[in-house]
Design an enzyme around this catalytic site. Structure first.
Site, PDB file in Angstrom:
ATOM      1  N   ASN A   1       0.842  -1.258   0.055  1.00  0.00           N
ATOM      2  CA  ASN A   1       0.051  -0.011   0.186  1.00  0.00           C
ATOM      3  C   ASN A   1       0.889   1.403   0.139  1.00  0.00           C
ATOM      4  O   ASN A   1       1.966   1.414   0.535  1.00  0.00           O
ATOM      5  CB  ASN A   1      -0.760   0.249   1.229  1.00  0.00           C
ATOM      6  CG  ASN A   1      -1.474   1.383   1.477  1.00  0.00           C
ATOM      7  OD1 ASN A   1      -2.625   1.750   0.743  1.00  0.00           O
ATOM      8  ND2 ASN A   1      -1.070   2.058   2.389  1.00  0.00           N
ATOM      9  N   GLU A   2       0.811   2.166  -0.830  1.00  0.00           N
ATOM     10  CA  GLU A   2       1.230   3.439  -0.936  1.00  0.00           C
ATOM     11  C   GLU A   2       2.781   3.194  -0.774  1.00  0.00           C
ATOM     12  O   GLU A   2       3.342   3.775   0.055  1.00  0.00           O
ATOM     13  CB  GLU A   2       0.771   4.277   0.101  1.00  0.00           C
ATOM     14  CG  GLU A   2      -0.699   4.871  -0.127  1.00  0.00           C
ATOM     15  CD  GLU A   2      -1.150   6.032   0.549  1.00  0.00           C
ATOM     16  OE1 GLU A   2      -0.492   6.599   1.326  1.00  0.00           O
ATOM     17  OE2 GLU A   2      -2.403   6.428   0.337  1.00  0.00           O
TER      18      GLU A   2
ATOM     19  N   GLU B   1      -8.357   4.012  -2.256  1.00  0.00           N
ATOM     20  CA  GLU B   1      -8.737   4.965  -1.192  1.00  0.00           C
ATOM     21  C   GLU B   1      -9.131   6.214  -1.885  1.00  0.00           C
ATOM     22  O   GLU B   1      -8.612   6.680  -2.740  1.00  0.00           O
ATOM     23  CB  GLU B   1      -7.356   5.113  -0.325  1.00  0.00           C
ATOM     24  CG  GLU B   1      -7.175   4.019   0.573  1.00  0.00           C
ATOM     25  CD  GLU B   1      -5.937   4.164   1.429  1.00  0.00           C
ATOM     26  OE1 GLU B   1      -5.529   5.337   1.740  1.00  0.00           O
ATOM     27  OE2 GLU B   1      -5.149   3.321   1.654  1.00  0.00           O
TER      28      GLU B   1
HETATM   29  O1  AHR Z   1      -6.753   6.466   5.075  1.00  0.00           O
HETATM   30  C1  AHR Z   1      -5.736   7.037   5.916  1.00  0.00           C
HETATM   31  C2  AHR Z   1      -4.416   6.761   5.195  1.00  0.00           C
HETATM   32  O2  AHR Z   1      -4.128   7.384   3.977  1.00  0.00           O
HETATM   33  C3  AHR Z   1      -4.121   5.261   4.947  1.00  0.00           C
HETATM   34  O3  AHR Z   1      -3.690   4.418   5.795  1.00  0.00           O
HETATM   35  C4  AHR Z   1      -3.016   5.502   3.785  1.00  0.00           C
HETATM   36  O4  AHR Z   1      -2.956   4.356   2.758  1.00  0.00           O
HETATM   37  C5  AHR Z   1      -3.236   6.862   3.325  1.00  0.00           C
HETATM   38  O5  AHR Z   1      -2.120   7.480   3.162  1.00  0.00           O
END
Ligand code: AHR
Length: 492
Positions: free
Chosen positions: A172-173, A298
């Site tokens: 993730n990211e 997201e």
């Molecule tokens: O949604 C909060 C955070 O935002 C998540 O954990 C991350 O993936 C994003 O930076």
């Protein structure tokens, strides 16, 4: 009068129901208290899951739920969350408030939640601080039906049949909290991980989602697609609507915001359209003869936390402004259904743009919840091209089109969803249905309120959809869209 046309002769295809997905993260009160209270709680629950929350989410027909993060995913070691609860490791949630994570909600609990919700699980694996072996073992633990070390361990922990988890996120990211990697490095790493995430049942192939770009980082999408595109099924995109991005310690309040900030928020939301166009074009350019999807896994509003709450918990209220943000984003996803295969609003309960807020035993359905409920009929329906005449509305420099629309067709009829972003004027919506036969019946519902209105604990639910009238015309229907509203019409 605003004229709209729904064109029954043109469609970009089926709207993937997963566009209506959600995201549950070990963050603040999302999992603990929000979803999971444990079997011994005096809050009614089934195997520890709050019954009120599960029932409310079932009404939305949520198709897919992402877990365990977010940033949390790249610090999560799945073995910490299996086996007898009293023996599970207690760790520190280093991303979110430094609180103790007792791991009482782990793989078995998440998959039990998805079973109760009748939704598909989407698990984001740890690439940032995990290993290929660890991730590969997790897939085997969840999906191996025959004899294997992981399958035996799962059986010892009480689950005989494999869960056949389809959706797996490869980190993730990775550009940020998931390891601060460069796209070249992540692209190669993603190839390696994708290689060892195996299929254990040819009837249930897994679907691999690469960690995608932040907002307009097109270079990221290009490099990851070039390097790993042949080994993945989709690449993600994260874009949050933040009114004041210049200073993340002052993003703007969730309630009590100015009129100018209302329009800034909506303008920034509309940017999602351009992001999907541009990332989608790059994905198509590098996908070869396969289809690689875009998962906006997201999205949503991100404001300052509610005063007095833990800054690490990201708890925010949710107003009519959020309802419009949800409506606009969902319209955009519907209208890009040839590109967007999944979207997951962050986060389902008690965090950013949540559909549910809880306080002890109490529960509040937010305006965003009602938009998801009103849009439910788009899930799996055939998108129809649509157009609406708009005028620009706003304050100062901030101008946005007053109306925003999408439409689809299913066996229930044609669903037209439209948002009126103008917070002071209603609009007469004259909707023509072309190539769809004669209209014999229209039913409508509308969600409306002051731009900053919200539902709170201990008071009547102020913001909820109510029926609205629509007149059948010679070629469609006509209705009034109140100022600051989201409407849904079902036409047959
Ligand atoms: O949604 C909060 C955070 O935002 C998540 O954990 C991350 O993936 C994003 O930076």
């Amino acid at each position: 009068m605003a004229k709209a046309i729904i064109n029954g002769n043109r469609s970009k295809g089926q709207i993937n129901k997963n566009i209506y997905g959600h995201f549950s993260e070990h963050l603040g009160r999302c999992i603990y208290n929000g979803i999971y209270v444990g079997e011994n709680s005096d809050i009614p629950n089934l195997r520890g899951m709050r019954t009120d929350v599960v029932n409310a989410l079932k009404t939305l027909g949520i198709p897919v739920l992402r877990w365990p993060g977010g940033c949390f995913a790249d610090t999560y070691h799945w073995r910490d969350g299996i086996g007898p609860k009293e023996q599970r490791k207690k760790i520190v949630n280093t991303n979110w408030g430094g609180v103790t994570e007792d791991n009482s909600f782990g793989t078995h609990e998440f998959l039990e939640l998805c079973r109760q919700l009748h939704c598909e699980p989407y698990i984001s694996g740890n690439v940032g601080s995990g290993t290929v072996q660890e991730f590969s073992d997790w897939v085997e633990y969840c999906n191996m039906g025959g004899q294997s070390p992981m399958a035996e361990e799962r059986r010892k922990n009480g689950q005989d049949a494999p869960w056949n988890v389809k959706y797996w996120g490869i980190g993730n990211e990775a550009w940020g909290c998931g390891g601060n990697m460069r796209p070249e490095f992540y692209g190669d790493l993603c190839r390696q991980y994708a290689t060892y995430l195996r299929n254990y049942d040819s009837d249930h192939p897994i679907y691999k989602i690469a960690s995608g770009a932040n907002t307009a980082d097109y270079h990221w999408t290009k490099v990851v697609m070039e390097r790993a595109g042949a080994l993945i099924d989709a690449v993600s995109l994260h874009y949050y609507t933040v009114p004041r991005e210049e200073n993340w310690n002052d993003k703007g309040p969730a309630t009590g915001f100015s009129r100018q900030e209302y329009f800034t928020t909506l303008r920034k939301t509309l940017y999602m359209d351009e992001l999907i166009e541009n990332h989608g074009r790059i994905v198509k350019q590098y996908q070869g003869n396969r289809k690689v999807g875009l998962c906006v896994d997201e999205w949503g509003t991100w404001f300052d936390v509610e005063p007095g709450t833990n800054p690490g918990f990201l708890y925010q209220q949710n107003t009519m402004r959020d309802a419009l943000v949800a409506a606009v984003n969902l319209n955009i996803f519907n209208n890009h259904c040839d590109t967007v295969v999944m979207a997951n609003i962050a986060q389902v309960v008690n965090v950013l743009q949540s559909v549910i807020l809880t306080e002890g035993k109490k529960l509040v359905l937010t305006p965003t919840y009602h938009v998801f409920e009103m849009y439910r009929g788009h899930q799996g329906a055939q998108q129809l091209e649509s157009y609406v005449e708009t005028s620009l509305v706003g304050q100062g420099e901030e101008r946005v089109p007053n109306l925003h629309l999408s439409a689809s067709q299913s066996e229930d009829g044609v669903l037209v969803t439209v948002a009126n972003l103008d917070d002071t004027s209603s609009a007469v919506f004259d909707c023509v249905l072309s190539g769809l036969g004669k209209v014999t019946e229209v039913s409508g519902r509308v969600l409306t309120g002051e731009r900053g209105e919200y539902n709170d604990f201990g008071s009547e639910e102020n913001v909820m959809p109510v029926p609205t009238t629509a007149q059948i015309t010679s070629d469609g229907f006509q209705a009034i869209l109140p100022a600051c509203s989201v409407a849904a019409f079902v036409v047959s």
